[in-house]
Design an enzyme around this catalytic site. Structure first.
Site, PDB file in Angstrom:
ATOM      1  N   ASN A 154       0.866  -1.320   0.055  1.00  0.00           N
ATOM      2  CA  ASN A 154      -0.153   0.093   0.027  1.00  0.00           C
ATOM      3  C   ASN A 154       0.888   1.234   0.451  1.00  0.00           C
ATOM      4  O   ASN A 154       1.899   1.782   0.334  1.00  0.00           O
ATOM      5  CB  ASN A 154      -1.351  -0.071   1.029  1.00  0.00           C
ATOM      6  N   GLU A 172       0.180   5.154   0.597  1.00  0.00           N
ATOM      7  CA  GLU A 172      -0.337   6.125   0.688  1.00  0.00           C
ATOM      8  C   GLU A 172       0.097   7.873   0.394  1.00  0.00           C
ATOM      9  O   GLU A 172       0.854   7.794   0.132  1.00  0.00           O
ATOM     10  CB  GLU A 172      -0.813   6.092   2.777  1.00  0.00           C
ATOM     11  N   CYS A 214      -3.874   0.868  -2.264  1.00  0.00           N
ATOM     12  CA  CYS A 214      -3.647  -0.650  -1.849  1.00  0.00           C
ATOM     13  C   CYS A 214      -2.779  -1.799  -2.115  1.00  0.00           C
ATOM     14  O   CYS A 214      -2.309  -1.435  -3.686  1.00  0.00           O
ATOM     15  CB  CYS A 214      -4.851  -1.624  -2.322  1.00  0.00           C
ATOM     16  N   GLU A 255      -3.230  -4.156  -3.382  1.00  0.00           N
ATOM     17  CA  GLU A 255      -3.322  -5.560  -4.525  1.00  0.00           C
ATOM     18  C   GLU A 255      -3.090  -4.720  -5.632  1.00  0.00           C
ATOM     19  O   GLU A 255      -2.658  -5.364  -7.071  1.00  0.00           O
ATOM     20  CB  GLU A 255      -4.651  -6.091  -4.234  1.00  0.00           C
ATOM     21  N   CYS A 298      -9.981  -4.930   0.011  1.00  0.00           N
ATOM     22  CA  CYS A 298     -11.554  -3.848   0.312  1.00  0.00           C
ATOM     23  C   CYS A 298     -12.037  -3.767  -1.063  1.00  0.00           C
ATOM     24  O   CYS A 298     -11.903  -4.781  -2.077  1.00  0.00           O
ATOM     25  CB  CYS A 298     -11.017  -2.603  -0.274  1.00  0.00           C
ATOM     26  N   CYS A 338     -10.349  -3.250  -4.375  1.00  0.00           N
ATOM     27  CA  CYS A 338      -9.998  -4.502  -5.130  1.00  0.00           C
ATOM     28  C   CYS A 338     -10.387  -6.015  -5.326  1.00  0.00           C
ATOM     29  O   CYS A 338      -9.660  -6.390  -6.357  1.00  0.00           O
ATOM     30  CB  CYS A 338      -8.403  -4.720  -3.803  1.00  0.00           C
TER      31      CYS A 338
HETATM   32  N1  THU Z   1      -5.043  -1.483   2.377  1.00  0.00           N
HETATM   33  C1  THU Z   1      -5.035  -2.736   1.080  1.00  0.00           C
HETATM   34  O1  THU Z   1      -3.331  -2.370   0.736  1.00  0.00           O
HETATM   35  N2  THU Z   1      -4.725  -3.750   1.194  1.00  0.00           N
HETATM   36  C2  THU Z   1      -6.241  -4.081   1.507  1.00  0.00           C
HETATM   37  O2  THU Z   1      -7.148  -5.457   0.766  1.00  0.00           O
HETATM   38  C3  THU Z   1      -7.278  -3.500   2.902  1.00  0.00           C
HETATM   39  C4  THU Z   1      -6.416  -1.955   3.051  1.00  0.00           C
HETATM   40  C5  THU Z   1      -4.312  -0.600   2.645  1.00  0.00           C
HETATM   41  C6  THU Z   1      -4.986   0.346   2.014  1.00  0.00           C
HETATM   42  C7  THU Z   1      -4.674   1.384   3.253  1.00  0.00           C
HETATM   43  O3  THU Z   1      -3.247   2.414   2.976  1.00  0.00           O
HETATM   44  C8  THU Z   1      -4.380   0.986   5.267  1.00  0.00           C
HETATM   45  O4  THU Z   1      -4.403  -0.838   4.185  1.00  0.00           O
HETATM   46  C9  THU Z   1      -5.938   0.915   5.433  1.00  0.00           C
HETATM   47  O5  THU Z   1      -7.119   0.781   5.499  1.00  0.00           O
END
Ligand code: THU
Length: 130
Positions: free
Chosen positions: A39, A41, A50, A52, A83, A86
């Site tokens: 991920n 941000e 994310c 994925e 999520c 994804c």
């Molecule tokens: N996140 C992912 O990278 N993959 C997931 O399957 C769920 C959430 C990340 C997004 C964000 O940077 C952090 O987790 C919190 O939501």
């Protein structure tokens, strides 16, 4: 290298200063190659991506579009479900029976598949008129 090892390693590179929640993803394409993502941000929160999504983007950038397997890992109380966005991204490149393993850094594991994660998925067939 296993998908678990690849996802565990790339998770360390996650840029997650806002949630402090690092996620690693590794996918195997039909060719057998492994692609990874973490991920990433952003201070403008909705611009974050994310793990994925990163792995899928790497696969497509390498010229591949067929997903064979996926693995996602996070330091969470239980294996994290991808999520909604994804799930749709996984469904774009993988059949319903493609296995998706969700894991915690503590060793808990849940294996599911794309069809279970996104039942009733919107697909290209829904845009066809008879
Ligand atoms: N996140 C992912 O990278 N993959 C997931 O399957 C769920 C959430 C990340 C997004 C964000 O940077 C952090 O987790 C919190 O939501």
């Amino acid at each position: 290298m296993s998908l678990k090892d690849a996802a565990t390693a790339v998770r360390e590179n996650a840029h997650a200063p806002y949630s402090n929640f690092k996620v690693g993803a590794a996918i195997r394409s039909k060719s057998g190659a492994i692609y990874v993502g973490c991920n990433v941000e952003n201070v403008a929160y909705p611009e974050g991506t994310c793990a994925e999504a990163g792995a899928i983007a790497a696969m497509v950038a390498a010229g591949e579009t067929e997903l064979a397997e996926a693995f996602v890992i996070a330091d969470s109380p239980s294996p994290i479900p991808p999520c909604g966005g994804c799930r749709q991204k996984l469904a774009e490149f993988g059949a319903a029976d493609v296995p998706v393993t969700l894991a915690t850094t503590d060793g808990a594991v849940r294996t599911t598949n794309i069809g279970e994660l996104l039942p009733g998925a919107f697909g290209a067939d829904h845009m066809e008129r008879s």
